[in-house]
Design an enzyme around this catalytic site. Structure first.
Site, PDB file in Angstrom:
ATOM      1  N   HIS A  49       0.827  -1.207   0.000  1.00 12.75           N
ATOM      2  CA  HIS A  49       0.000   0.000   0.000  1.00 12.75           C
ATOM      3  C   HIS A  49       0.862   1.257   0.000  1.00 12.75           C
ATOM      4  CE1 HIS A  49      -2.851  -3.087   0.978  1.00 12.75           C
ATOM      5  NE2 HIS A  49      -3.842  -2.242   0.812  1.00 12.75           N
ATOM      6  N   ASP A 178      -3.452  -2.544  12.472  1.00 15.95           N
ATOM      7  CA  ASP A 178      -3.921  -2.288  11.103  1.00 15.95           C
ATOM      8  C   ASP A 178      -3.980  -3.638  10.401  1.00 15.95           C
ATOM      9  OD1 ASP A 178      -4.463  -1.520   8.536  1.00 15.95           O
ATOM     10  OD2 ASP A 178      -2.660  -0.302   8.253  1.00 15.95           O
ATOM     11  N   MET A 179      -5.186  -4.189  10.284  1.00 19.49           N
ATOM     12  CA  MET A 179      -5.284  -5.531   9.723  1.00 19.49           C
ATOM     13  C   MET A 179      -6.458  -5.658   8.774  1.00 19.49           C
ATOM     14  SD  MET A 179      -6.790  -7.878  12.816  1.00 19.49           S
ATOM     15  CE  MET A 179      -8.550  -7.865  13.183  1.00 19.49           C
ATOM     16  N   TRP A 230     -14.902 -18.815   9.930  1.00 23.39           N
ATOM     17  CA  TRP A 230     -16.273 -18.299   9.935  1.00 23.39           C
ATOM     18  C   TRP A 230     -16.403 -17.030  10.768  1.00 23.39           C
ATOM     19  CZ3 TRP A 230     -14.630 -23.063  11.577  1.00 23.39           C
ATOM     20  CH2 TRP A 230     -14.519 -23.262  12.966  1.00 23.39           C
ATOM     21  N   LYS A 231     -15.559 -16.861  11.778  1.00 20.56           N
ATOM     22  CA  LYS A 231     -15.624 -15.656  12.606  1.00 20.56           C
ATOM     23  C   LYS A 231     -15.192 -14.430  11.805  1.00 20.56           C
ATOM     24  CE  LYS A 231     -14.828 -18.197  16.900  1.00 20.56           C
ATOM     25  NZ  LYS A 231     -13.983 -18.348  18.102  1.00 20.56           N
ATOM     26  N   GLY A 309       1.998  -2.750  16.001  1.00 23.87           N
ATOM     27  CA  GLY A 309       2.701  -1.573  15.511  1.00 23.87           C
ATOM     28  C   GLY A 309       4.166  -1.534  15.885  1.00 23.87           C
TER      29      GLY A 309
END
Length: 339
Positions: A49, A178-179, A230-231, A309
């Site tokens: 990014h 940040d995920m 699934w979560k 971080g």
């Protein structure tokens, strides 16, 4: 440094990108913001990014998805909550502006929320988390995306990997989560693909509906694996619902109807902990948690634990000192765009 990378200083990268964005008719102020943000993301080790994403950003400008002359504006106000419209302007510029506004609202009301519709990709969500933390605010930020994960039990992608970001200000170094809601962000998968490497763990399904760690095979149909199975699938759906409802914007379904990922919906929530008047206590409590998680025997002698971080901050220090190892293919493309 491998044969297919070159070492670039952060100053050279930022100056090169500034010239590129000026070429594409951004004002000097906006071009500088874009250049510094892309460079900062790369310094933190988020190439997917950062510099690697620049050619695609230019492609989106050229195909009209990113509108250079548009900027986010407020369309409705409800006290400490506001709705904004990004008018498909540059994602970084709009997200920076909306984070600033959420910070202002938080310092006025204790909490402030800006819900933004019709934005473009904000690139690295951690940029805005750090922006909030630098201003002394806790932040909770998220965005929806184009569909790139199957809902759990499904065969085709219907949910986005909707990045979820949290920051907590701290004197000794901010805590920043940040995920993506996918096991690997697709930018990261493409980064592995660019370097000709396999993922360390399965990251999605291949063309035979089998879980794979081969980025080439995963990107054929773009079906990422959600975190927690699934979560993660459920969390992705909930974040899409919240971003869509709060902004009155487009959902992942609506985004999927377009040929390019644009007009996404985003949420910027800031909390100002200064209102409690116990900053020393807050700092002590956060450090207590960090010390407790650090003070554990590693499973392997070469391992250690980190708070969110921490590693990216170490990466920044390393790259500022040694230079940034950039893909020569990506850098050649950027230089070609500049010329």
């Amino acid at each position: 440094m491998s044969d297919n990378t070159i070492q670039i200083s952060s100053n050279e990268m930022e100056e090169t990108l500034l010239n590129l964005f000026l070429k594409y008719n951004f004002s000097n102020e906006k071009a500088q913001l874009l250049a510094s943000t892309y460079t900062e993301s790369t310094l933190y080790g988020v190439f997917s990014h950062g510099i690697n994403r620049v050619p695609l950003f230019i492609e989106y400008i050229e195909n009209g998805s990113v509108k250079v002359d548009k900027e986010a504006e407020k369309v409705a106000s409800f006290g400490s909550i506001e709705r904004w419209d990004g008018h498909q302007g540059p994602g970084i510029i709009n997200a920076t502006k909306c984070t600033d506004r959420a910070i202002e609202l938080a310092k006025e009301h204790g909490m402030g929320l800006v819900a933004l519709r019709n934005n473009n990709h904000w690139m690295r969500g951690g940029s805005y988390a750090r922006q909030a933390a630098d201003a002394g605010c806790i932040s909770i930020l998220f965005t929806n995306t184009q569909p790139n994960m199957p809902p759990w039990g499904g065969k085709d992608s219907r949910t986005g990997n909707n990045p979820f970001v949290v920051s907590i200000p701290r004197k000794a170094g901010h805590v920043i989560l940040d995920m993506a809601i996918s096991q690997f962000a697709f930018g990261k998968i493409n980064d592995y693909k660019l370097r000709g490497k396999k993922l360390p763990f399965p990251g999605g399904w291949d063309e035979n509906d089998e879980l794979s760690n081969d980025p080439e095979r995963i990107t054929l149909k773009e079906r990422g694996l959600p975190i927690g199975y699934w979560k993660g699938s459920a969390l992705s759906i909930i974040l899409d619902m919240l971003a869509t409802l709060l902004s009155a914007g487009d959902s992942t379904f609506r985004i999927s109807q377009r040929p390019f990922e644009t007009a996404v919906s985003q949420v910027f929530l800031c909390i100002y902990p200064g209102i409690f008047g116990d900053q020393d206590l807050q700092e002590r409590l956060i450090n207590e948690i960090i010390d407790y998680t650090h003070n554990v025997e590693p499973m392997h002698p070469e391992d250690r634990t980190y708070f969110p971080g921490e590693r990216s901050s170490q990466t920044r220090v390393k790259y500022e000192k040694e230079g940034i190892p950039v893909s020569s293919k990506v850098w050649d493309k950027v230089m070609e765009l500049v010329s």
